[in-house]
Each structure stands twice: as structure tokens, then as C-alpha cells.
Design a protein around this motif. Structure first.
Motif, PDB file in Angstrom:
ATOM      1  N   PRO A 357      31.284  44.544  31.216  1.00  0.00           N
ATOM      2  CA  PRO A 357      30.308  43.506  30.866  1.00  0.00           C
ATOM      3  C   PRO A 357      31.007  42.180  30.530  1.00  0.00           C
ATOM      4  CG  PRO A 357      29.734  45.582  29.812  1.00  0.00           C
ATOM      5  CD  PRO A 357      31.082  45.790  30.456  1.00  0.00           C
ATOM      6  N   GLY A 358      30.615  41.122  31.217  1.00  0.00           N
ATOM      7  CA  GLY A 358      31.186  39.805  30.944  1.00  0.00           C
ATOM      8  C   GLY A 358      32.473  39.494  31.687  1.00  0.00           C
ATOM      9  N   LYS A 359      33.020  40.468  32.409  1.00  0.00           N
ATOM     10  CA  LYS A 359      34.258  40.204  33.162  1.00  0.00           C
ATOM     11  C   LYS A 359      34.004  40.470  34.648  1.00  0.00           C
ATOM     12  CE  LYS A 359      38.604  41.615  31.864  1.00  0.00           C
ATOM     13  NZ  LYS A 359      39.760  42.544  31.859  1.00  0.00           N
ATOM     14  N   ILE A 360      34.187  39.429  35.481  1.00  0.00           N
ATOM     15  CA  ILE A 360      33.806  39.568  36.882  1.00  0.00           C
ATOM     16  C   ILE A 360      34.895  39.079  37.827  1.00  0.00           C
ATOM     17  CG2 ILE A 360      31.311  39.434  36.535  1.00  0.00           C
ATOM     18  CD1 ILE A 360      31.434  36.456  37.059  1.00  0.00           C
ATOM     19  N   CYS A 361      34.933  39.682  38.990  1.00  0.00           N
ATOM     20  CA  CYS A 361      35.869  39.266  40.029  1.00  0.00           C
ATOM     21  C   CYS A 361      35.135  38.312  40.970  1.00  0.00           C
ATOM     22  CB  CYS A 361      36.358  40.517  40.759  1.00  0.00           C
ATOM     23  SG  CYS A 361      37.594  40.138  41.984  1.00  0.00           S
ATOM     24  N   VAL A 362      35.748  37.150  41.226  1.00  0.00           N
ATOM     25  CA  VAL A 362      35.097  36.118  42.055  1.00  0.00           C
ATOM     26  C   VAL A 362      36.085  35.543  43.076  1.00  0.00           C
ATOM     27  CG1 VAL A 362      33.461  35.404  40.241  1.00  0.00           C
ATOM     28  CG2 VAL A 362      35.700  34.269  40.387  1.00  0.00           C
ATOM     29  N   TYR A 363      35.547  34.941  44.120  1.00  0.00           N
ATOM     30  CA  TYR A 363      36.353  34.219  45.108  1.00  0.00           C
ATOM     31  C   TYR A 363      36.761  32.859  44.538  1.00  0.00           C
ATOM     32  CZ  TYR A 363      35.577  36.879  49.522  1.00  0.00           C
ATOM     33  OH  TYR A 363      35.581  37.782  50.561  1.00  0.00           O
ATOM     34  N   GLN A 364      38.020  32.534  44.750  1.00  0.00           N
ATOM     35  CA  GLN A 364      38.574  31.268  44.256  1.00  0.00           C
ATOM     36  C   GLN A 364      37.851  30.036  44.809  1.00  0.00           C
ATOM     37  OE1 GLN A 364      42.473  30.647  45.899  1.00  0.00           O
ATOM     38  NE2 GLN A 364      43.162  29.530  44.094  1.00  0.00           N
ATOM     39  N   ARG A 365      37.427  30.113  46.089  1.00  0.00           N
ATOM     40  CA  ARG A 365      36.916  28.905  46.741  1.00  0.00           C
ATOM     41  C   ARG A 365      35.623  28.369  46.114  1.00  0.00           C
ATOM     42  NH1 ARG A 365      36.355  30.305  52.635  1.00  0.00           N
ATOM     43  NH2 ARG A 365      35.592  28.183  52.728  1.00  0.00           N
ATOM     44  N   ASN A 366      34.900  29.196  45.367  1.00  0.00           N
ATOM     45  CA  ASN A 366      33.609  28.754  44.831  1.00  0.00           C
ATOM     46  C   ASN A 366      33.792  28.094  43.464  1.00  0.00           C
ATOM     47  OD1 ASN A 366      32.141  29.734  47.098  1.00  0.00           O
ATOM     48  ND2 ASN A 366      32.547  31.799  46.318  1.00  0.00           N
ATOM     49  N   LEU A 373      30.337  29.433  35.474  1.00  0.00           N
ATOM     50  CA  LEU A 373      30.334  30.778  34.874  1.00  0.00           C
ATOM     51  C   LEU A 373      31.314  30.829  33.703  1.00  0.00           C
ATOM     52  CD1 LEU A 373      30.227  32.931  38.150  1.00  0.00           C
ATOM     53  CD2 LEU A 373      28.372  32.613  36.493  1.00  0.00           C
ATOM     54  N   TYR A 374      32.468  30.216  33.899  1.00  0.00           N
ATOM     55  CA  TYR A 374      33.485  30.186  32.850  1.00  0.00           C
ATOM     56  C   TYR A 374      32.944  29.493  31.595  1.00  0.00           C
ATOM     57  CZ  TYR A 374      37.889  29.068  30.531  1.00  0.00           C
ATOM     58  OH  TYR A 374      38.900  28.950  29.610  1.00  0.00           O
ATOM     59  N   LYS A 375      32.276  28.355  31.820  1.00  0.00           N
ATOM     60  CA  LYS A 375      31.717  27.618  30.680  1.00  0.00           C
ATOM     61  C   LYS A 375      30.609  28.393  29.983  1.00  0.00           C
ATOM     62  CE  LYS A 375      33.051  23.001  32.010  1.00  0.00           C
ATOM     63  NZ  LYS A 375      32.863  22.179  33.197  1.00  0.00           N
ATOM     64  N   ASN A 376      30.028  29.342  30.707  1.00  0.00           N
ATOM     65  CA  ASN A 376      28.995  30.175  30.087  1.00  0.00           C
ATOM     66  C   ASN A 376      29.566  31.453  29.483  1.00  0.00           C
ATOM     67  OD1 ASN A 376      25.967  29.315  30.289  1.00  0.00           O
ATOM     68  ND2 ASN A 376      27.022  28.468  32.072  1.00  0.00           N
ATOM     69  N   GLY A 377      30.871  31.468  29.313  1.00  0.00           N
ATOM     70  CA  GLY A 377      31.486  32.556  28.554  1.00  0.00           C
ATOM     71  C   GLY A 377      31.953  33.753  29.362  1.00  0.00           C
ATOM     72  N   LEU A 378      31.870  33.671  30.703  1.00  0.00           N
ATOM     73  CA  LEU A 378      32.316  34.811  31.508  1.00  0.00           C
ATOM     74  C   LEU A 378      33.835  34.796  31.639  1.00  0.00           C
ATOM     75  CD1 LEU A 378      30.257  36.759  32.831  1.00  0.00           C
ATOM     76  CD2 LEU A 378      29.228  34.559  32.322  1.00  0.00           C
ATOM     77  N   GLU A 379      34.417  35.989  31.684  1.00  0.00           N
ATOM     78  CA  GLU A 379      35.850  36.078  31.954  1.00  0.00           C
ATOM     79  C   GLU A 379      36.002  36.283  33.462  1.00  0.00           C
ATOM     80  OE1 GLU A 379      39.613  38.862  30.721  1.00  0.00           O
ATOM     81  OE2 GLU A 379      37.832  38.942  29.454  1.00  0.00           O
ATOM     82  N   LEU A 380      36.795  35.431  34.118  1.00  0.00           N
ATOM     83  CA  LEU A 380      36.868  35.484  35.583  1.00  0.00           C
ATOM     84  C   LEU A 380      38.194  36.065  36.064  1.00  0.00           C
ATOM     85  CD1 LEU A 380      35.424  31.953  36.546  1.00  0.00           C
ATOM     86  CD2 LEU A 380      34.187  34.060  36.084  1.00  0.00           C
ATOM     87  N   VAL A 381      38.102  36.988  36.997  1.00  0.00           N
ATOM     88  CA  VAL A 381      39.293  37.482  37.696  1.00  0.00           C
ATOM     89  C   VAL A 381      39.188  36.863  39.086  1.00  0.00           C
ATOM     90  CG1 VAL A 381      40.412  39.551  38.603  1.00  0.00           C
ATOM     91  CG2 VAL A 381      39.305  39.612  36.340  1.00  0.00           C
ATOM     92  N   VAL A 382      40.026  35.849  39.333  1.00  0.00           N
ATOM     93  CA  VAL A 382      39.851  35.018  40.527  1.00  0.00           C
ATOM     94  C   VAL A 382      40.767  35.518  41.656  1.00  0.00           C
ATOM     95  CG1 VAL A 382      40.010  32.656  41.406  1.00  0.00           C
ATOM     96  CG2 VAL A 382      39.298  33.061  39.034  1.00  0.00           C
TER      97      VAL A 382
END
Ligand SMILES: NC(=[NH2+])NCCC[C@H](N)C(=O)O
Length: 407
Positions: A357-366, A373-382
């Protein structure tokens, strides 16, 4: 870890099935792109590096990564009869129907690809006419065919392991796919779920032999009672009906409600997971294109084993709030900028893979969406995405969770 356990989209991810893109991508040509559902030809070497980075990022976060090609190789490695049955089925489903060609192809695979993993990868890559040692001088068909013609098509979409089968609770649905090119992908899932020691015995709720199509990108586990399925370009309402019958009839399944979301039928919105994914207990990423009035059908267990259908005309936020059981926040791809939303959704900006919960894998290009998402408190695995994204799928499409911890 044996069997499957996926009762949410966000429970800590423990085990995932991936496919490392292979030589099948080298058999994409401009002429075949549309039919094979690609928009451009990825540069394989970089696509593999990006994919390796994806797998490593998952491992670094405590996820066991298993590869479809390894599972399939393990399934047939010490079983000559099963191997032979698989080869025959694969040839037949590659649209080769004569005994003569079955024999040529079977002998070729047995002599050149004795090793199980090499065989499996070869079936993914496809076969061209000029690889085969045949006398091309005496049949009219052989004479008029170009030597570089594919006798058996490649399966370039395999790295989107989300789609050919999907986990629902402790069971699996094995799919009939929308397109001819992707229908053969489900052969691997069928062999693995019927025979692999880690997966056999898993309840199967849908079969690839059914008449109606459904794809895993449309299947979202909201919780252990509620399943959401998109009615989309890829998934027909009849398939959802059939699936509801079989899930509701299985005592082992705790699902009592299926929500069928009617989403626009277009390539940009091809699956439900291209327009929204869950990223936290109360948060979803969404494409603004599905905001506004939305039709959702609620399927529940009715009397005498019938499925009861109720039409809900509402909006996404109210529906999710109701079924998630708490107020939800919808975070828009593109952060409110319409052009950024469309651009980044095209490259799977709202197709995230939740690791916990709260930690997501995302594409760098977006980067517009990611920043938001980062500003909304999500932890990003880019993860890098230049080549992988050419197949039109993001981190969720490229992964099939086999095990998530219960919440
Ligand atoms: N779950 C997903 N959104 N998968 C995307 C699949 C992309 C693939 N090229 C196809 O058209 O089938």
C-alpha cells in the motif's frame, strides 16, 4: 510458496510471474505490427535491460520473480509425452494444419531444441521458412512462399504477462483472448496450471476454450469479496457472466460481488487497468477520460444459483467509495493537464504495479504524473521505459502477481 493468493491489488507483493522479452520482438516487421498489436519495433537489447531493471527493482523490494518461460520449461522438462503434446498443440494453434508440416516442424524442434527452455523460447520466437531444411523445389506452395515468411508467428506480447491468465483469490482464470495473435499465449498458462508442481490444483474459473474473450488487464481484485472487471475492447459481457457463474459456484472462493465497468471500446483504453489502478488503501490512479457518468453492473449471487445483475448509474468515485468501504481519492494521470494526461496515459501513466500500500512501480517517462503522485505521498519505484512502452503496456501489464499477502 505454492498455489496462488491474490485478494487485493495492494497487499504486499511476494511473488510475480514475468516474461523477459526475447527474440520474438526481432520478428516484428512494419507489415505485421498492427496485427501483432505493437505500435513500433522495440530495440530488443535495451528492452531487455529495461526489463531486467524492472525485475531487479521488484526483487529489491522483497518480491520473488519467476519467469513464464522457466515455469513452462520446468513443466515439460522431464515429461517426454507432455513435451510432445505441447509441441503438437503449439503447431496446430500456429495455424499449421497438414500432417506433412506438423511432421517437419515437430522434427525440427526436437532435433534443434532438445533443451526444454530453448524449446519454449523458440515457440515464443516463431519459425521462418528458411530455417527449415526442406526441399523447396517440388511443391507449388513452397515455391511461391518467400523463404523469410513466418511459418509460425512470433508472440511479441508475451511480456505482458497480466493478460493471458489472471489470479482471482486462490484461483486462476485462463483466458480466451480478443486477438488471434494473443490466443496462443494462453497455452503456456494452461500447461503450467495443469501440470507444474507449484501451480497444479489451483481452481480454474475460466477456460481458454470458452467462446467469449476476456483479458487479465480487465480483472482487478478490489478485496476478498469484490472483483472488478472491465467491459472493454478486450472483454465481452458474456465472458463476465460465465466467470461469475463459476466463481459464485465454487465454495472455495469468497468473492460474492463482481462489478462490471463499462469502459469505452478503444485502443487507448484497451483494458480497465489502462484507465485506473489501485495504489493504496484509499487511492487510485485514473485517466480523466473515465470521469463523469459511468455505467457499472453489479453481479451478485442470486437465488437457485442464478447470477443477479443490478445496473448502477453513478460515477467512479462513488462506486469505489462504496465497495472499498472508505472515501477514496482519485489521482489523475497528467495532474489535471489534458494534453499531459493523454500523452502519459498512452505510455501507461496510470498503469502502475502496487508493491505494497502506497508504494508503486511506475515508468520513468511519465514525469508529470509521477511528480504528482510523489507530491501526494506515494513512494515510487521508477523503472526505465523507452523501449518497453512501445508495446503499449506498463508495469501492471508486465506482471502477474501469484502471491500477495492478505491485508
Ligand atoms: N494489461 C494491459 N493493459 N496490457 C497491455 C497489452 C498490450 C498489448 N500490446 C496488447 O495490445 O494486447
Amino acid at each position: 510458496m505454492t498455489g496462488v493468493n491474490v485478494k487485493s491489488e495492494i497487499g504486499p507483493l511476494k511473488k510475480v510471474i514475468l516474461h523477459r522479452p526475447g527474440n520474438e520482438l526481432l520478428n516484428l516487421t512494419p507489415d505485421t505490427l498492427e496485427r501483432l498489436l505493437f505500435d513500433d519495433i522495440p530495440f530488443l537489447e535495451i528492452a531487455q535491460q529495461e526489463h531486467d531493471a524492472f525485475a531487479q527493482a521488484l526483487r529489491d523490494n522483497g518480491v520473488e520473480v519467476v519467469y513464464l518461460e522457466d515455469l513452462m520449461a520446468e513443466t515439460i522438462r522431464d515429461n517426454a509425452a507432455l513435451r510432445s503434446q505441447f509441441i503438437e498443440q503449439w503447431i496446430e494453434e500456429a495455424n499449421v494444419h497438414t500432417d506433412k508440416w506438423h511432421k517437419i516442424l515437430h522434427e525440427y524442434l526436437d532435433s534443434e531444441y532438445a533443451d526444454a527452455k530453448a524449446l519454449v523460447e523458440k515457440t515464443m520466437t516463431g519459425i521462418t521458412l528458411d530455417e527449415l531444411d526442406i526441399d523447396r523445389t517440388n511443391s507449388l506452395v513452397d515455391l511461391v512462399s518467400s523463404p523469410t515468411e513466418m511459418v509460425c508467428d512470433p508472440m511479441p506480447n508475451l511480456y505482458f504477462t497480466r493478460d493471458p491468465f489472471a489470479m482471482v483469490g486462490n484461483g486462476v482464470t485462463i483466458h480466451r483472448m480478443y486477438s488471434v495473435t494473443r490466443n496462443r499465449e494462453t497455452i503456456y498458462g494452461q500447461y503450467i496450471f495443469d501440470n507444474h508442481p507449484d501451480f497444479k490444483g489451483t481452481p480454474q474459473y475460466y477456460s481458454r476454450k470458452e467462446a467469449f474473450h476476456i483479458e487479465g488487464g480487465d480483472v482487478l481484485n478490489i478485496n476478498d469479496h469484490v472483483l472488478a472487471i472491465g467491459i472493454s475492447q478486450r472483454t465481452e459481457p458474456d465472458a463476465i457472466d460465465t466467470l461469475a457463474q463459476s466463481i459464485f459456484h465454487d465454495e472455495r472462493s469468497s468473492i460474492d460481488t463482481i462489478l462490471a465497468f463499462d469502459i469505452p471500446n478503444s485502443r487507448a483504453f484497451m483494458h480497465l487497468d489502462t484507465v485506473f489502478t489501485q495504489i493504496d488503501h484509499d487511492k487510485f490512479t485514473i485517466h480523466p477520460g473515465i470521469l463523469g457518468p459511468l455505467t457499472v453492473f453489479e453481479l451478485t449471487k442470486g437465488a437457485e444459483g442464478k447470477v443477479k445483475v443490478n445496473r448502477l448509474d453513478s460515477d467512479l468515485e462513488s462506486i469505489l467509495t462504496k465497495y472499498v468501504g472508505q472515501p477514496v481519492q482519485l489521482l489523475q494521470c497528467g495532474a489535471g493537464d489534458r494534453i499531459a494526461a493523454e500523452r502519459e496515459q498512452w505510455n501507461d501513466g496510470s498503469n502502475t504495479l502496487c508493491i505494497e500500500p502506497g508504494k508503486i512501480c511506475v515508468y520513468q517517462r511519465n514525469n508529470v504524473t509521477n511528480d504528482f503522485l510523489y507530491k501526494n505521498g506515494l513512494e515510487l519505484v521508477v523503472i526505465p521505459s523507452c523501449e518497453l512502452s512501445r508495446g503499449r503496456g506498463g508495469p501492471r501489464c508486465m506482471s502477474m502477481p501469484a502471491w500477495r499477502e492478505d491485508l
